[in-house]
Design a protein around this motif. Structure first.
Motif, mmCIF file in Angstrom:
data_model
loop_
_atom_site.group_PDB
_atom_site.id
_atom_site.type_symbol
_atom_site.label_atom_id
_atom_site.label_comp_id
_atom_site.label_asym_id
_atom_site.label_seq_id
_atom_site.Cartn_x
_atom_site.Cartn_y
_atom_site.Cartn_z
ATOM 1 N N GLY A 268 0.810 -1.223 0.000
ATOM 2 C CA GLY A 268 0.000 0.000 0.000
ATOM 3 C C GLY A 268 0.833 1.258 0.000
ATOM 4 O O GLY A 268 0.495 2.246 0.626
ATOM 5 N N ILE A 269 1.956 1.202 -0.731
ATOM 6 C CA ILE A 269 2.850 2.357 -0.851
ATOM 7 C C ILE A 269 2.852 2.802 -2.309
ATOM 8 O O ILE A 269 3.023 1.974 -3.206
ATOM 9 C CB ILE A 269 4.287 1.983 -0.403
ATOM 10 C CG1 ILE A 269 4.302 1.724 1.107
ATOM 11 C CG2 ILE A 269 5.287 3.062 -0.792
ATOM 12 C CD1 ILE A 269 5.652 1.333 1.656
ATOM 13 N N SER A 270 2.658 4.098 -2.535
ATOM 14 C CA SER A 270 2.543 4.553 -3.922
ATOM 15 C C SER A 270 3.884 4.564 -4.645
ATOM 16 O O SER A 270 3.945 4.349 -5.847
ATOM 17 C CB SER A 270 1.905 5.935 -3.972
ATOM 18 O OG SER A 270 2.699 6.863 -3.260
ATOM 19 N N GLY A 271 4.953 4.846 -3.913
ATOM 20 C CA GLY A 271 6.272 4.860 -4.556
ATOM 21 C C GLY A 271 6.752 6.246 -4.935
ATOM 22 O O GLY A 271 7.392 6.438 -5.961
ATOM 23 N N ALA A 272 6.463 7.230 -4.079
ATOM 24 C CA ALA A 272 6.976 8.593 -4.291
ATOM 25 C C ALA A 272 8.500 8.557 -4.239
ATOM 26 O O ALA A 272 9.075 7.744 -3.512
ATOM 27 C CB ALA A 272 6.442 9.522 -3.196
ATOM 28 N N VAL A 273 9.153 9.457 -4.989
ATOM 29 C CA VAL A 273 10.626 9.438 -5.030
ATOM 30 C C VAL A 273 11.233 9.523 -3.638
ATOM 31 O O VAL A 273 12.250 8.898 -3.367
ATOM 32 C CB VAL A 273 11.240 10.578 -5.884
ATOM 33 C CG1 VAL A 273 11.082 10.282 -7.353
ATOM 34 C CG2 VAL A 273 10.694 11.932 -5.509
ATOM 35 N N GLN A 274 10.584 10.294 -2.750
ATOM 36 C CA GLN A 274 11.181 10.436 -1.420
ATOM 37 C C GLN A 274 11.126 9.129 -0.641
ATOM 38 O O GLN A 274 11.890 8.940 0.293
ATOM 39 C CB GLN A 274 10.471 11.531 -0.611
ATOM 40 C CG GLN A 274 10.683 12.922 -1.144
ATOM 41 C CD GLN A 274 9.570 13.340 -2.078
ATOM 42 O OE1 GLN A 274 8.762 12.509 -2.492
ATOM 43 N NE2 GLN A 274 9.528 14.613 -2.412
ATOM 44 N N HIS A 275 10.215 8.262 -0.990
ATOM 45 C CA HIS A 275 10.213 6.950 -0.342
ATOM 46 C C HIS A 275 11.228 6.023 -1.023
ATOM 47 O O HIS A 275 12.053 5.394 -0.355
ATOM 48 C CB HIS A 275 8.823 6.311 -0.373
ATOM 49 C CG HIS A 275 8.788 4.992 0.344
ATOM 50 N ND1 HIS A 275 8.725 4.904 1.714
ATOM 51 C CD2 HIS A 275 8.877 3.714 -0.113
ATOM 52 C CE1 HIS A 275 8.772 3.623 2.069
ATOM 53 N NE2 HIS A 275 8.858 2.885 0.978
ATOM 54 N N THR A 276 11.182 5.969 -2.342
ATOM 55 C CA THR A 276 12.068 5.032 -3.041
ATOM 56 C C THR A 276 13.540 5.392 -2.830
ATOM 57 O O THR A 276 14.406 4.531 -2.916
ATOM 58 C CB THR A 276 11.740 4.944 -4.542
ATOM 59 O OG1 THR A 276 11.867 6.239 -5.115
ATOM 60 C CG2 THR A 276 10.330 4.434 -4.756
ATOM 61 N N ALA A 277 13.802 6.667 -2.510
ATOM 62 C CA ALA A 277 15.177 7.084 -2.221
ATOM 63 C C ALA A 277 15.780 6.229 -1.111
ATOM 64 O O ALA A 277 16.991 6.067 -1.041
ATOM 65 C CB ALA A 277 15.212 8.558 -1.805
#
Ligand code: FAD
Ligand code: FAD
Ligand code: AMP
Lengths: 324, 240, 440
Positions: A268-277
C-alpha cells in the motif's frame, strides 16, 4: 603510516552491521592505498568491542570510555572523536551513515578542519583524492564528488558494501578524555522508544513496509503477521507514520532511513521518489498495490495488483505453508 | 524568542521532468512553519537568510508570504561550486552581525541531501545544537527539541542561543494566503553581495543510477497471483 | 487593508496569463489567482500553440529559450488502419519566418515562463506593487452583490474588483456558479484528452523526424489509432521529447467500455507509431477534459455585469480535424477581455452593456468566425465513418496503389472503386464527401 580510521557505531553492545560494512570497504581502500586501518569506538563498553573491530581488520583500535558518551548528546561525542582524530591523525575517517553520525559529522569537520563526503554509495582513493558516488535529487541521480583535502570524512549508506571478516591482532589505545559536564549547554531529558524501535531496520535482510494503503489497525496486524512469518523488520512510509499507525523510527526514505535488504515488501505504498530514495537498492522488491499505475510498480521485481486486505491473508497463509 | 531561519532554493526534485523550476527546500519550509507557530502568540520576529543567485528572491518571497518578518538575501551569483562548507562559512559571517535566540536550518538540502550545513554553522558560531528535530517547544530561555534518533526519539533541552536542524516530519508548512502573498511582495529584502569561499569538495557531474531489471506485474485472481508470487520468490529469487 | 483591484483574473492558464499581460502593459491593477502550485502545474495540451498572438504579448519570444519547444514547419495528417498509414504531408521553409504561425509547447514550462514574463511586465508597470500573481490558491466562489459580480472568495479571504475575468478552463465550475452555464454540460460537448511526454535525445529526435535547428513536426492521426472510439491522435516534437496523445469522445469511451489509458497504449503499439517512438522513455502521463468545440457547449453568455469568461471556460475551441485550436483561442479571448477591461476603466463603466464589447470583439475576430463556419466539420468529425470507414478505405487504396507484385496493375480509379466496395456504399460516401466539401 597514515591510516583510515573507521568510527564504529554501537547499539545494544554490538558494533552496528552498517559500521562493519563501512569498515570492510575501508580495509580494501586502505590496502590499495598503502594505508593502515584503525577503528574508533566510543562509550562505556568500547573496550569489549575492540576484538570485534580487529576481526574486521582494525590494526589499531582507539577507545574512549566515559559514561557521558552514553548520553545521546552530541557535544561529548564530538570532543571524544576530536581527541581520537588528533591522536590518530588519519588520512580519512569513515563511518556508517546513521542518525548519530549525521548528528556530529558537520561540526566535527569544522573542528578538525576536514572535508566531508556524506551519505555515499561508493568511495575510493584515487591519487591524492578521495572520490565517491552519492545519490542526489532524492536518489534520482548519482553524483560524482571528490575531495583533495588533507583530511576527509566519509559516511556510507547502509547496505552499500558487504561486511566481511579479516581478523588481525591489533593494539588498543585508550585515549585520555575528560569532559567537564558544567560546560554542557544541552541536557537529555528522555529517550522515547517503542518496542519496534529496537529492531535495526538497516540490518534486516527482510523488510515489510507499510504505506497509507494499510489504513487501520487490522491492516497493521496483517503487516505484522507477514513480518513475523518472514522474520522481517517493519518499515513504513511517511504518510502512514503521520497517521500514528507506525512509529517514526520505521520511516524509510529521504527523510527516514535507508535500507537495502534482500527482500522488501511495499504494501500500500505509492512509490513517491522520497520513499524510493530509501529502498530502491533492495535486491527483490515485492509491491502490493490496488492501483495498477502506482509508480512503485516501476521498480518492483514482482508487482501484485490488488487490495492488500485480500492479498495479505492469502500471502501469509501461503508463506506459512511454504515454510512448514 | 528571536528566530532566524536559513532557507535555500532547490530544484523541484519531485517533478518527473526537470524544467529548471526552483522551490523552497521542504525542510526549510518546515523550519519556517515551526518558528511561526512558536512565535504566533508573542509576535517575536522570524527572520530569514538565504544564500543564492538573484533569481532566488522568488523563494524568499514565498517564505515571507508564510508570515516571516524580514529577510536577508546574500547574493552569490555563481553558487555552482559551493558546498555545505562554503555556505556555512557565509552564513556564519552573516550571524556574526546579528543576534538571535535560535537559528533554524533544514536537516538537509533536498537536492544534495548533504545534511551538513546546520551543524557546521553551529560549530562555527560555537552554539549548542541538535539535528533532525521533529518537534520544538520553548521553556523559559531553553528550547526543548524532540529529535529523531537511530532508535527512538530523544528529547533534549538546549540553552539559547542555539541552532536546530529541522525535519519535514515536524509539521506541514502552511500554504501562503493571498494577504500574505501581497504583504510579502511589498517587503524590502536586504541584499548583500557575497562571494562564496572555496568549497572543500568538487563535483564532477551526475549519472543515472543503475537501472533495475524490469519487473513482472502479476494481475488476476488474488489466489493465483499469490501462488505465483510465492513460487517465484522461492525458485526465481531464492529468498524464501 | 481593503483594496479594490481593477480586475481579478481567475486561472493562470493561457487565457488568464494573456489577459494579465495585457493588463500589466496597460498599467492596470490586477490580481491573478491560480490554484496550481505554479502556473502550468497541472495544465495539459497536446502542445501546438497556433497563430502569432504570442508575439503580440512577448515580442521576439523566439529569442528566448522558455517560450517554445519547436516551431512547426512540417505538418502531416495520417489515416491509419491496423497495419498501414496513408499520410498527407506538407513541409515548407515558408514556416521558418518569424513570427512563427505555430510552435510546440510543454505547458508546465510554457505557462511558468509566460507567468515570469507577466511578472516582468508588472515590475515595469506604473503599479509594480499593486498587481499580483498568486499561486496555490483556489477561488471557491465568485462574489456577487445586487446581481453583479464584485469579487472573489478564496478560503476566508474576499477580494473585490471592478470586474472579474473567469479563465478557469473547461471544467468551468465558477461559470456555472454564476449561472452562465448549465449545471451539467452534456457528455457530447466534452472529450477526454490523454497525453504522454516521451523523452528522446535531441540529436536522435532531429535525425528521426528530419528536423533542423528548432524546426518541428506535427502529426495528426485518424483511424485505427483509437480502437474504434470516436477521436484522433497526435504526435508533436519538442526540443528533446515527443508529445503523443489522443482526444477521445467521452460518451463513446463509456459506451465501448474502454479506458483512455488502454487506448493510448494500443496507439503506441501501432506499428507506424511504434517506429516513431522507439527507445523514447515515457516521463509524464496526463489526462484532461477538453471541449469538442461544439458551439452548443458554449455558456449562454460570456459576459454579465462585472464579469467576462475567457478561454476554454467559454468552450472556445476548434477541432475540425486538421488541428486542435484551444490555446490560441484562449490567448486571443484573454487579450480581448483585458482590452475590454481597459476600455471599461476609461469609461468607468463595468456594466454588462459595456462588457458586451468583449463579445463583439470576439465575434469580429477569427475565433468566433471560425468556430461558426467550421461547425459542420466539427460534427462530421464525430461520425463513426470518419474514424473507421474512411481511414480503412484510404489505407486499402494506398496499399493497392503502392503495391508492385508482378501482376497487371489496375488503374487508380478501379482501385478506388474496389476499395470503396470493400468498405462502404458509394452513396454514403458521396453524401459524406459532399458534406466534407461543404464543411471545410
Ligand atoms: C522533503 C520530503 C521528504 C520526504 N521523505 C519521505 C520519507 O522519508 N519516506 C516516505 O515514505 N515519504 C517521504 N515523503 C513523502 C512522500 O512524498 C509521499 O507523500 C509518501 O511516501 C506517500 O506515502 P504512501 O505511499 O504510503 O501514501 P500514498 O501516496 O497515499 O499512497 C498510498 C498507496 O496505497 C494504495 N492503496 C490504498 N489502499 C490500498 C489497499 N487496500 N490495498 C493496496 N493498496 C492500497 C494506493 O493505491 C496508493 O498507491 C517526503 C516528502 C517530502 C516533500
Ligand atoms: C490532450 C489535449 C491536447 C490538446 N492539444 C492542443 C493543441 O495542440 N493546441 C491547442 O491550441 N490546444 C490544445 N488543447 C486544448 C488546450 O489545452 C486548451 O484549450 C487550453 O489550455 C485552454 O486554455 P485556458 O487558459 O482557457 O484553460 P487552462 O489551460 O485549462 O487553464 C485554466 C487554469 O485555471 C486554473 N483554475 C481553474 N479553476 C480555478 C479556480 N477555481 N481557482 C484558481 N484557479 C483555477 C487551472 O488550474 C488552470 O491553470 C489540448 C487539450 C488536451 C486536453
Ligand atoms: N544557500 C543557502 N542559503 C541559506 N541556507 C542554506 C543554504 N544552503 C543550505 N542552507 C541551510 O542548510 C540546510 C541544508 O544543509 P546541507 O544539506 O548541508 O546543504 C538547509 O536546509 C538550509 O537551512
Amino acid at each position: 603510516m597514515s591510516s583510515i580510521l573507521v568510527f564504529c557505531s554501537v547499539q545494544d553492545g554490538r558494533i552496528k552491521r552498517s559500521s562493519l560494512e563501512a569498515m570492510s570497504r575501508a580495509r580494501e581502500v586502505a590496502s590499495e592505498a598503502g594505508l593502515s586501518l584503525s577503528a574508533a569506538i566510543l562509550g562505556s563498553e568500547s573496550g569489549n568491542l575492540s576484538s570485534e573491530a580487529m576481526s574486521y581488520g582494525a590494526e589499531q583500535v582507539f577507545t574512549v570510555s566515559n559514561p557521558v558518551l552514553d548520553s545521546h548528546l552530541n557535544a561529548p561525542a564530538l570532543s571524544a572523536l576530536e581527541s581520537i582524530i588528533r591522536e590518530a591523525s588519519p588520512r580519512m575517517m569513515v563511518a556508517a551513515s546513521t542518525e548519530s553520525v549525521k548528528d556530529i559529522l558537520g561540526a566535527l569537520a569544522i573542528r578538525c578542519d576536514a572535508a566531508v563526503l556524506p551519505d555515499v554509495a561508493t568511495f575510493e582513493m584515487s591519487g591524492n583524492q578521495v572520490a565517491c558516488q552519492r545519490p542526489v535529487m532524492a536518489a534520482k541521480k548519482l553524483a560524482s564528488t571528490s575531495s583533495a583535502h588533507p583530511l576527509v570524512f566519509v559516511s556510507v549508506r547502509s547496505g552499500s558494501y558487504e561486511a566481511s571478516r579479516s581478523p588481525v591482532s591489533g593494539t588498543v589505545t585508550d585515549v585520555p578524555f575528560s569532559f567537564d559536564d558544567a560546560t554542557l549547554r544541552q541536557a537529555l531529558r528522555e529517550v522515547v522508544t517503542t518496542a519496534s524501535d529496537t529492531v535495526d531496520l538497516s540490518e534486516a535482510r527482510v523488510v515489510v513496509s507499510a504505506g497509507r494503503g494499510v489504513r487501520d489497525e487490522s491492516g497493521r496486524a496483517l503487516v505484522q503477521e507477514l513480518a513475523d512469518i518472514t522474520g522481517a523488520a517493519i518499515g513504513a512510509s511517511r504518510a502512514v507514520v503521520e497517521t500514528g499507525l507506525f512509529p517514526a523510527t520505521a520511516q524509510i526514505g529521504q527523510t527516514g532511513k535507508v535500507v537495502s535488504p534482500d527482500l522488501y515488501f511495499a504494501v500500500g505504498i505509492s512509490g513517491a521518489v522520497q520513499h524510493t530514495a530509501g529502498m530502491a537498492n533492495s535486491r527483490i522488491i515485492v509491491a502490493i498495490n490496488k492501483d495498477a499505475d502506482a509508480p512503485i510498480f516501476d521498480i518492483a521485481t514482482y508487482g501484485l495488483v490488488g487490495d492488500c486486505f485480500t492479498i495479505l491473508p492469502l500471502l501469509n497463509a501461503a508463506l506459512k505453508e511454504a515454510k512448514d | 524568542m528571536k528566530f532566524c531561519v536559513c532557507i535555500k532554493q532547490v530544484p523541484d526534485v519531485q517533478a518527473a521532468v526537470q524544467t529548471g523550476r526552483m522551490v523552497l527546500n521542504a525542510y526549510d519550509a518546515s523550519a519556517v512553519e515551526e518558528a511561526l507557530v512558536l512565535n504566533a502568540e508573542n509576535g517575536d520576529p522570524v527572520d530569514l537568510v538565504l544564500v543564492g543567485p538573484s533569481t532566488a528572491t522568488e523563494t524568499i518571497r514565498k517564505a515571507l508570504a508564510m508570515g516571516a518578518t524580514d529577510a536577508t538575501h546574500l547574493v552569490a551569483e555563481d553558487g555552482g561550486e559551493a558546498d555545505s562548507h562554503s555556505i556555512a562559512a557565509l552564513l556564519a559571517s552573516h550571524f556574526e552581525g546579528h543576534e538571535y535566540d535560535v537559528i533554524l536550518t533544514g536537516k538537509q538540502s533536498q537536492d544534495s541531501d548533504a545534511g551538513l550545513a546546520g551543524a557546521m554553522l553551529a560549530e562555527r558560531l560555537s552554539l549548542p545544537y541538535a539535528t533532525n528535530a521533529v518537534g520544538l517547544a520553548v521553556e523559559g530561555n531553553k528550547l526543548v527539541v524532540t529529535r529523531q534518533g537511530d532508535s527512538g526519539q530523544e528529547i533534549i533541552a538546549l540553552e539559547t542561543p542555539c541552532l536546530v536542524t529541522c525535519s519535514n516530519d515536524m509539521n506541514n508548512p502552511r500554504i501562503p494566503a493571498l494577504k500574505g502573498i501581497m504583504a510579502a511582495k511589498r517587503k524590502q529584502i536586504a541584499t548583500e553581495h557575497v562571494a562564496a569561499p572555496s568549497a572543500r569538495t568538487a563535483h564532477s557531474g551526475t549519472v543515472d543510477p543503475p537501472g533495475r531489471e524490469p519487473g513482472i506485474k502479476l494481475e488476476g485472481e488474488p489466489e493465483d497471483i499469490v501462488a505465483d508470487l510465492v513460487r517465484r520468490l522461492d525458485t526465481e529469487a531464492g529468498v524464501l | 487593508m481593503e483594496e479594490k483591484f481593477d480586475c481579478i483574473i481567475v486561472g493562470g492558464g493561457i487565457a488568464g496569463l494573456s489577459a494579465a499581460m495585457t493588463l500589466a502593459k496597460a498599467n492596470a491593477r490586477f490580481l491573478l489567482i491560480e490554484r496550481g502550485e505554479f502556473c502550468g502545474a497541472k495544465n495539459v495540451s497536446g502542445g501546438v500553440l497556433w497563430g502569432s498572438d504570442l508575439a503580440r504579448l512577448v515580442p521576439e519570444y523566439w529569442e528566448e529559450d522558455g517560450g517554445f519547444e519547436r516551431f512547426v514547419s512540417h505538418r502531416r495528417l495520417t489515416f491509419m488502419d491496423e497495419q498501414s498509414a496513408f499520410s498527407v504531408d506538407f513541409k515548407s521553409d515558408h514556416f521558418k519566418e518569424t513570427p512563427y504561425t505555430g510552435v510546440t509547447v510543454l505547458r508546465a514550462v510554457f505557462d511558468e515562463w509566460l507567468a515570469g514574463k507577466v511578472q516582468e511586465a508588472i515590475d515595469a508597470s506604473a503599479h509594480p506593487d499593486e498587481s499580483f500573481l498568486a499561486t496555490d490558491i483556489l477561488v471557491e466562489e465568485v462574489v456577487q452583490e445586487d446581481g453583479r459580480v464584485t469579487g472573489i472568495r478564496a478560503g476566508d479571504e474576499v477580494f473585490h474588483a471592478d470586474c472579474v475575468i473567469i479563465a478557469e478552463g473547461v471544467n468551468n465550475l465558477l461559470t456555472r456558479q454564476i449561472e452562465l452555464e448549465k449545471e451539467y454540460v452534456p457528455g457530447d460537448h466534452v472529450a477526454v484528452g490523454v497525453k504522454e511526454v516521451l523523452k528522446l535525445d535531441e540529436a536522435r529526435l532531429a535525425d528521426r523526424f528530419q528536423l533542423n535547428g528548432r524546426s518541428g513536426l506535427t502529426n495528426e492521426f485518424v483511424g485505427a489509432c483509437s480502437e474504434g472510439v470516436e477521436g484522433g491522435g497526435f504526435l508533436y516534437t519538442n526540443k528533446d521529447s515527443i508529445s503523443l496523445g489522443l482526444v477521445l469522445g467521452m460518451n463513446d469511451l463509456r459506451d465501448k467500455g474502454k479506458t483512455p489509458y488502454d487506448v493510448l497504449n494500443s496507439f503506441k503499439e501501432h506499428p507506424v507509431v511504434a517506429d516513431m517512438i522507439r527507445d523514447a522513455e515515457t516521463v509524464e502521463y496526463s489526462a484532461h477534459v477538453v471541449s469538442t468545440g461544439d458551439i452548443k457547449g458554449m455558456p449562454s453568455e460570456i459576459y454579465a455585469d462585472g464579469v467576462m469568461i475567457a478561454g476554454e471556460a467559454a468552450h472556445l475551441l476548434l477541432n475540425a480535424g486538421k488541428a486542435i485550436q484551444g490555446m490560441d483561442y484562449a490567448m486571443r479571448s484573454g487579450i480581448l477581455a483585458a482590452e475590454t477591461v481597459v476600455e471599461a476603466k476609461k469609461a468607468n463603466d463595468f456594466s454588462s452593456r459595456m462588457l458586451g464589447n468583449y463579445r463583439k470583439a470576439l465575434e469580429s475576430s477569427y475565433v468566433l468566425q471560425d468556430m461558426k463556419s467550421f461547425q459542420q466539420a466539427v460534427h462530421l468529425l464525430h461520425r463513426q465513418e470518419m474514424f473507421s470507414t474512411v481511414p480503412n478505405l484510404i489505407c486499402d487504396f494506398g496499399r493497392q496503389f503502392f503495391t508492385i507484385d508482378g501482376k497487371p496493375t489496375p488503374k487508380a480509379s478501379a482501385m478506388m472503386r474496389a476499395a470503396i466496395k470493400r468498405h462502404a456504399s458509394y452513396w454514403d460516401l458521396v453524401k459524406l464527401g459532399l458534406k466534407g466539401a461543404k464543411a471545410l
